[in-house]
Motif scaffolding. Sequence first.
Motif, mmCIF file in Angstrom:
data_model
loop_
_atom_site.group_PDB
_atom_site.id
_atom_site.type_symbol
_atom_site.label_atom_id
_atom_site.label_comp_id
_atom_site.label_asym_id
_atom_site.label_seq_id
_atom_site.Cartn_x
_atom_site.Cartn_y
_atom_site.Cartn_z
ATOM 1 N N LEU A 53 9.565 -19.108 -63.113
ATOM 2 C CA LEU A 53 10.722 -19.382 -63.980
ATOM 3 C C LEU A 53 12.065 -19.046 -63.306
ATOM 4 N N HIS A 54 11.994 -18.660 -62.034
ATOM 5 C CA HIS A 54 13.199 -18.354 -61.235
ATOM 6 C C HIS A 54 14.000 -17.168 -61.801
ATOM 7 N N ILE A 203 17.135 -20.594 -53.107
ATOM 8 C CA ILE A 203 18.488 -20.277 -53.584
ATOM 9 C C ILE A 203 18.477 -18.975 -54.389
ATOM 10 N N VAL A 204 17.496 -18.843 -55.287
ATOM 11 C CA VAL A 204 17.406 -17.626 -56.115
ATOM 12 C C VAL A 204 17.155 -16.395 -55.222
ATOM 13 N N ALA A 205 16.218 -16.535 -54.267
ATOM 14 C CA ALA A 205 15.889 -15.410 -53.372
ATOM 15 C C ALA A 205 17.100 -15.011 -52.529
ATOM 16 N N LEU A 206 17.838 -16.006 -52.034
ATOM 17 C CA LEU A 206 19.019 -15.719 -51.211
ATOM 18 C C LEU A 206 20.114 -15.031 -52.032
ATOM 19 N N LYS A 207 20.244 -15.472 -53.276
ATOM 20 C CA LYS A 207 21.246 -14.859 -54.156
ATOM 21 C C LYS A 207 20.888 -13.394 -54.427
ATOM 22 N N VAL A 208 19.603 -13.151 -54.634
ATOM 23 C CA VAL A 208 19.142 -11.788 -54.921
ATOM 24 C C VAL A 208 19.343 -10.871 -53.701
ATOM 25 N N ILE A 209 18.990 -11.379 -52.531
ATOM 26 C CA ILE A 209 19.027 -10.520 -51.332
ATOM 27 C C ILE A 209 20.437 -10.335 -50.774
ATOM 28 N N GLU A 211 23.343 -11.000 -52.749
ATOM 29 C CA GLU A 211 24.246 -10.731 -53.879
ATOM 30 C C GLU A 211 25.565 -11.504 -53.724
ATOM 31 N N SER A 212 25.440 -12.720 -53.219
ATOM 32 C CA SER A 212 26.623 -13.581 -53.038
ATOM 33 C C SER A 212 26.756 -14.542 -54.213
ATOM 34 N N ALA A 213 27.856 -15.302 -54.206
ATOM 35 C CA ALA A 213 28.074 -16.285 -55.274
ATOM 36 C C ALA A 213 27.019 -17.387 -55.209
ATOM 37 N N LEU A 214 26.632 -17.871 -56.388
ATOM 38 C CA LEU A 214 25.563 -18.883 -56.465
ATOM 39 C C LEU A 214 25.926 -20.144 -55.685
ATOM 40 N N SER A 215 27.193 -20.577 -55.800
ATOM 41 C CA SER A 215 27.609 -21.812 -55.127
ATOM 42 C C SER A 215 27.423 -21.712 -53.607
ATOM 43 N N ARG A 216 27.716 -20.533 -53.041
ATOM 44 C CA ARG A 216 27.555 -20.348 -51.588
ATOM 45 C C ARG A 216 26.076 -20.360 -51.187
ATOM 46 N N CYS A 217 25.246 -19.760 -52.040
ATOM 47 C CA CYS A 217 23.803 -19.747 -51.763
ATOM 48 C C CYS A 217 23.238 -21.159 -51.845
ATOM 49 N N VAL A 218 23.711 -21.926 -52.841
ATOM 50 C CA VAL A 218 23.259 -23.324 -52.999
ATOM 51 C C VAL A 218 23.629 -24.119 -51.756
ATOM 52 N N THR A 220 24.304 -23.034 -48.708
ATOM 53 C CA THR A 220 23.567 -22.563 -47.527
ATOM 54 C C THR A 220 22.163 -23.167 -47.491
ATOM 55 N N CYS A 221 21.430 -23.018 -48.601
ATOM 56 C CA CYS A 221 20.044 -23.515 -48.647
ATOM 57 C C CYS A 221 20.001 -25.039 -48.588
ATOM 58 N N PHE A 222 20.922 -25.672 -49.306
ATOM 59 C CA PHE A 222 20.926 -27.144 -49.335
ATOM 60 C C PHE A 222 21.194 -27.717 -47.947
ATOM 61 N N SER A 223 22.167 -27.131 -47.232
ATOM 62 C CA SER A 223 22.482 -27.656 -45.895
ATOM 63 C C SER A 223 21.296 -27.490 -44.948
ATOM 64 N N ALA A 224 20.589 -26.343 -45.040
ATOM 65 C CA ALA A 224 19.427 -26.108 -44.173
ATOM 66 C C ALA A 224 18.305 -27.099 -44.486
#
Length: 240
Positions: A53-54, A203-209, A211-218, A220-224
């Motif tokens: 459920l993320h 995206i959820v894991a990166l945000k948790v580890i 603690e950055s803004a969701l948009s930046r995590c999205v 980062t993961c999307f570009s990769a």
Amino acid sequence: MKYRCVECGHGMNTLFVQYSPGNIRLMKCENCKAVADKYIECEIMIIVIDLILHKPKAYRHLLYNVLDSESLNFQNLLWKFSFGFLLLDAYMCLNINNVKDRSLFICRSKEEWGLSTSIASFIWTCQKVLMDVVLGNFVFLATFLLAMRILLKTSIGSLRYKDILLAILISSYFKMCLVAMMVWQFPSSVVFIIDLYVLSSNIVALKVITESALSRCVLTCFSAHLMKFLVTQALELRTL
Ligand SMILES: [Zn+2]
């Protein structure tokens, strides 16, 4: 601080006090006043459902309170997860290529078929999958680290790269659904659905580890993931 409160991410020295075997008291967080890690007393299925459920708190429990990066087995764990990830990725590539390969071989004349052709096609497929996996994941990792340096530069200083790598590997757990594809027949579009789910978990894991803004995590993961997709598609076009 060794552990984290799963509710707010505040650092904790200890998560519970043990009075006797099987008799524990869960500690409360000083910051949010909630129980720091309620998952300690939960069944593993509850944790799995919350991961599906993320829920960030399930990821905090797993990444901070279960997997101890200081432990001796951490390196070993990283290798095992990496191997499992690459193996599932290879199977994923094989599934994507399968339909195209079949149509390609059908187009060939019947005289071409024989033992030598089947061996050659097997070697050719292995080479293609290996190249897809190695190059695709290299580009994925390089883009991911580069995007992290650019987009998440404020938080990366306190983190070790292997912690981030482990978070990405663990949050790709949904690739295990591919095992079901070995038993039951699914359309190849399922592979893309799994890929999208893995992206959202990353995206959820990166945000948790971080603690950055969701948009930046999205981003980062999307570009990769996008770069990996483009590289595998480019390899496909080259080999056809
Ligand atoms: Zn808290």
